[in-house]
Structures are given as C-alpha cells and as structure tokens.
Design a protein around this motif. Structure first.
Motif, PDB file in Angstrom:
ATOM      1  N   PRO A  41     -10.447  -7.864  24.593  1.00 26.45           N
ATOM      2  CA  PRO A  41     -10.367  -8.505  23.168  1.00 26.45           C
ATOM      3  C   PRO A  41      -9.433  -9.661  23.352  1.00 26.45           C
ATOM      4  N   GLY A  42      -9.633 -10.820  22.642  1.00 25.41           N
ATOM      5  CA  GLY A  42      -9.048 -11.912  22.417  1.00 25.41           C
ATOM      6  C   GLY A  42      -8.895 -12.811  23.665  1.00 25.41           C
ATOM      7  N   GLU A  43      -9.847 -12.530  24.512  1.00 26.43           N
ATOM      8  CA  GLU A  43      -9.804 -13.444  25.913  1.00 26.43           C
ATOM      9  C   GLU A  43     -11.403 -13.868  26.040  1.00 26.43           C
ATOM     10  N   PRO A  44     -11.889 -14.805  25.786  1.00 25.88           N
ATOM     11  CA  PRO A  44     -13.113 -15.369  25.979  1.00 25.88           C
ATOM     12  C   PRO A  44     -13.436 -15.355  27.643  1.00 25.88           C
ATOM     13  N   LYS A  45     -14.742 -14.991  27.978  1.00 27.72           N
ATOM     14  CA  LYS A  45     -14.697 -15.066  29.472  1.00 27.72           C
ATOM     15  C   LYS A  45     -15.976 -15.962  29.821  1.00 27.72           C
ATOM     16  N   GLY A  46     -15.929 -16.979  30.565  1.00 23.53           N
ATOM     17  CA  GLY A  46     -17.001 -17.898  30.939  1.00 23.53           C
ATOM     18  C   GLY A  46     -17.401 -17.692  32.404  1.00 23.53           C
ATOM     19  N   LEU A  47     -18.954 -17.771  32.268  1.00 25.14           N
ATOM     20  CA  LEU A  47     -19.607 -17.425  33.568  1.00 25.14           C
ATOM     21  C   LEU A  47     -21.272 -18.415  33.242  1.00 25.14           C
ATOM     22  N   ARG A  48     -21.671 -18.239  34.366  1.00 23.39           N
ATOM     23  CA  ARG A  48     -22.981 -18.855  34.434  1.00 23.39           C
ATOM     24  C   ARG A  48     -24.066 -17.923  34.814  1.00 23.39           C
ATOM     25  N   LEU A  49     -25.117 -17.914  33.743  1.00 28.18           N
ATOM     26  CA  LEU A  49     -26.235 -16.815  34.227  1.00 28.18           C
ATOM     27  C   LEU A  49     -27.671 -17.717  34.129  1.00 28.18           C
ATOM     28  N   ALA A  50     -28.157 -17.494  35.307  1.00 27.24           N
ATOM     29  CA  ALA A  50     -29.615 -18.127  35.472  1.00 27.24           C
ATOM     30  C   ALA A  50     -29.449 -19.950  35.005  1.00 27.24           C
ATOM     31  N   GLY A  51     -28.347 -20.289  35.803  1.00 31.57           N
ATOM     32  CA  GLY A  51     -27.918 -21.608  35.237  1.00 31.57           C
ATOM     33  C   GLY A  51     -27.531 -22.155  34.058  1.00 31.57           C
ATOM     34  N   ILE A  52     -27.427 -21.183  33.048  1.00 31.93           N
ATOM     35  CA  ILE A  52     -26.842 -21.452  31.615  1.00 31.93           C
ATOM     36  C   ILE A  52     -25.321 -21.195  31.557  1.00 31.93           C
ATOM     37  N   PRO A  53     -24.258 -22.018  31.015  1.00 29.71           N
ATOM     38  CA  PRO A  53     -23.126 -21.599  30.917  1.00 29.71           C
ATOM     39  C   PRO A  53     -23.064 -20.557  29.693  1.00 29.71           C
ATOM     40  N   ILE A  54     -22.559 -19.555  29.680  1.00 29.24           N
ATOM     41  CA  ILE A  54     -22.183 -18.378  28.909  1.00 29.24           C
ATOM     42  C   ILE A  54     -21.077 -18.150  28.540  1.00 29.24           C
ATOM     43  N   ALA A  55     -20.475 -17.710  27.427  1.00 37.55           N
ATOM     44  CA  ALA A  55     -19.207 -17.269  27.150  1.00 37.55           C
ATOM     45  C   ALA A  55     -19.484 -15.883  26.319  1.00 37.55           C
ATOM     46  N   LEU A  56     -18.483 -14.961  26.990  1.00 37.02           N
ATOM     47  CA  LEU A  56     -18.667 -13.714  26.506  1.00 37.02           C
ATOM     48  C   LEU A  56     -17.469 -13.418  25.415  1.00 37.02           C
ATOM     49  N   TYR A  57     -17.487 -12.487  24.539  1.00 39.49           N
ATOM     50  CA  TYR A  57     -16.331 -12.322  23.698  1.00 39.49           C
ATOM     51  C   TYR A  57     -16.278 -10.707  23.282  1.00 39.49           C
ATOM     52  N   ARG A  58     -15.140  -9.930  23.253  1.00 33.68           N
ATOM     53  CA  ARG A  58     -15.187  -8.709  22.548  1.00 33.68           C
ATOM     54  C   ARG A  58     -14.587  -8.776  21.368  1.00 33.68           C
ATOM     55  N   LEU A  59     -15.237  -8.253  20.290  1.00 31.73           N
ATOM     56  CA  LEU A  59     -14.945  -8.044  19.133  1.00 31.73           C
ATOM     57  C   LEU A  59     -14.842  -6.431  18.631  1.00 31.73           C
ATOM     58  N   GLU A  60     -14.074  -6.109  17.656  1.00 32.71           N
ATOM     59  CA  GLU A  60     -14.081  -4.667  17.252  1.00 32.71           C
ATOM     60  C   GLU A  60     -15.356  -3.959  17.321  1.00 32.71           C
ATOM     61  N   ASP A  61     -16.680  -4.666  17.046  1.00 32.51           N
ATOM     62  CA  ASP A  61     -17.924  -3.965  16.977  1.00 32.51           C
ATOM     63  C   ASP A  61     -18.603  -4.156  18.262  1.00 32.51           C
ATOM     64  N   GLY A  62     -18.208  -4.838  19.226  1.00 30.69           N
ATOM     65  CA  GLY A  62     -18.946  -4.987  20.388  1.00 30.69           C
ATOM     66  C   GLY A  62     -18.650  -6.281  21.021  1.00 30.69           C
ATOM     67  N   VAL A  63     -19.697  -6.465  22.215  1.00 31.08           N
ATOM     68  CA  VAL A  63     -19.460  -7.629  22.878  1.00 31.08           C
ATOM     69  C   VAL A  63     -20.489  -8.661  22.434  1.00 31.08           C
ATOM     70  N   TYR A  64     -20.286  -9.956  22.540  1.00 34.97           N
ATOM     71  CA  TYR A  64     -21.410 -10.931  22.069  1.00 34.97           C
ATOM     72  C   TYR A  64     -21.233 -12.261  23.164  1.00 34.97           C
ATOM     73  N   ALA A  65     -22.428 -12.997  23.109  1.00 33.03           N
ATOM     74  CA  ALA A  65     -22.445 -13.939  24.012  1.00 33.03           C
ATOM     75  C   ALA A  65     -23.071 -15.298  23.298  1.00 33.03           C
ATOM     76  N   THR A  66     -22.422 -16.469  23.654  1.00 35.71           N
ATOM     77  CA  THR A  66     -22.756 -17.663  23.072  1.00 35.71           C
ATOM     78  C   THR A  66     -22.981 -18.676  24.178  1.00 35.71           C
ATOM     79  N   HIS A  67     -23.673 -19.882  24.134  1.00 35.14           N
ATOM     80  CA  HIS A  67     -23.498 -20.846  24.937  1.00 35.14           C
ATOM     81  C   HIS A  67     -22.003 -21.082  24.974  1.00 35.14           C
ATOM     82  N   ASP A  68     -21.615 -21.500  26.153  1.00 38.97           N
ATOM     83  CA  ASP A  68     -20.293 -21.792  26.533  1.00 38.97           C
ATOM     84  C   ASP A  68     -19.878 -23.270  26.271  1.00 38.97           C
ATOM     85  N   VAL A  69     -20.635 -24.117  26.131  1.00 42.42           N
ATOM     86  CA  VAL A  69     -20.401 -25.591  25.638  1.00 42.42           C
ATOM     87  C   VAL A  69     -20.372 -25.874  24.295  1.00 42.42           C
ATOM     88  N   CYS A  70     -19.274 -26.400  23.948  1.00 43.00           N
ATOM     89  CA  CYS A  70     -19.244 -26.944  22.510  1.00 43.00           C
ATOM     90  C   CYS A  70     -20.080 -27.786  22.144  1.00 43.00           C
TER      91      CYS A  70
END
Length: 115
Positions: free
Chosen positions: A20-49
């Motif tokens: 919680p409170g710590e975004p995690k960046g990684l690459r999956l299948a060549g895509i930069p992904i950011a993972l986030y843990r919120l109170e109701d689960g884990v979410y993923a967005t594209h990692d580039v603004c």
C-alpha cells in the motif's frame, strides 16, 4: 474459450511485492506497467504519464490517485481517468491473484515489437 480474445494473462510478481502506498513499476510483454495496492485490491495502469514522459511508478499515491513525479499530472488508479494537468487518460489492465501471484491481462501481441 473465445479465440478472438487478443489478450493474455502474464505473471507480474508475487502479490506481497505490491505494498500500500508504494507503486511498483515493471515491464510485461514489452509494456511498462505500474501496479498499485488500494484498500479494495490491486490495480494496473500504463506506467508512462500521458502528459510528459515520466514513470508513474516513481510518483505519489494520494488516496485513489497517482501523481506524476514530473509535472504533477494526476490519474484515477482504478479507471485511468485524467484528474489534473494531463488531457489524455491512462490505459488500465485487469489484475487477478492466483496462487499468491499477481497476473495482469495485456494485449497478446504486445511483445511482438519489444526489444
């Protein structure tokens, strides 16, 4: 199974690796992904603004939003909707937990152009 589905589930990391409170960046299948843990689960967005090239995984979680570390653009973590500064929304990706791992659903052909 629907053969027209052009997405695949890819193992991202152990579920415990996303804190919680710590975004995690990684690459999956060549895509930069950011993972986030919120109170109701884990979410993923594209990692580039979408405003200017900066990694959102190096940004700041404020409530249910991620703030870009470069110019302060903000996005809703659940929907990817732009909340401030930027004008384009982020891509989001489905996340599921399986056997203690996080899996993210990404386009099946995403890695085709990856180095």
């Amino acid at each position: 199974m629907d053969c027209s589905d052009s997405k695949q589930w890819v193992r991202a990391c152990a579920a415990a690796d996303v804190k919680p409170g710590e975004p995690k960046g990684l690459r999956l299948a060549g895509i930069p992904i950011a993972l986030y843990r919120l109170e109701d689960g884990v979410y993923a967005t594209h990692d580039v603004c979408t405003h200017a090239y900066a990694l959102l995984s190096e940004g700041y979680i404020e409530g249910d939003a991620i703030e870009c570390p470069l110019h302060g653009a903000q996005f809703d973590i659940r929907s990817g909707k732009c909340l401030a500064v930027a004008t384009a929304d982020l891509s989001t990706y489905e996340v599921r937990v399986e056997d203690g791992s996080l899996l993210v659903k990404v386009p099946a052909d995403a890695g085709a152009d990856a180095p």
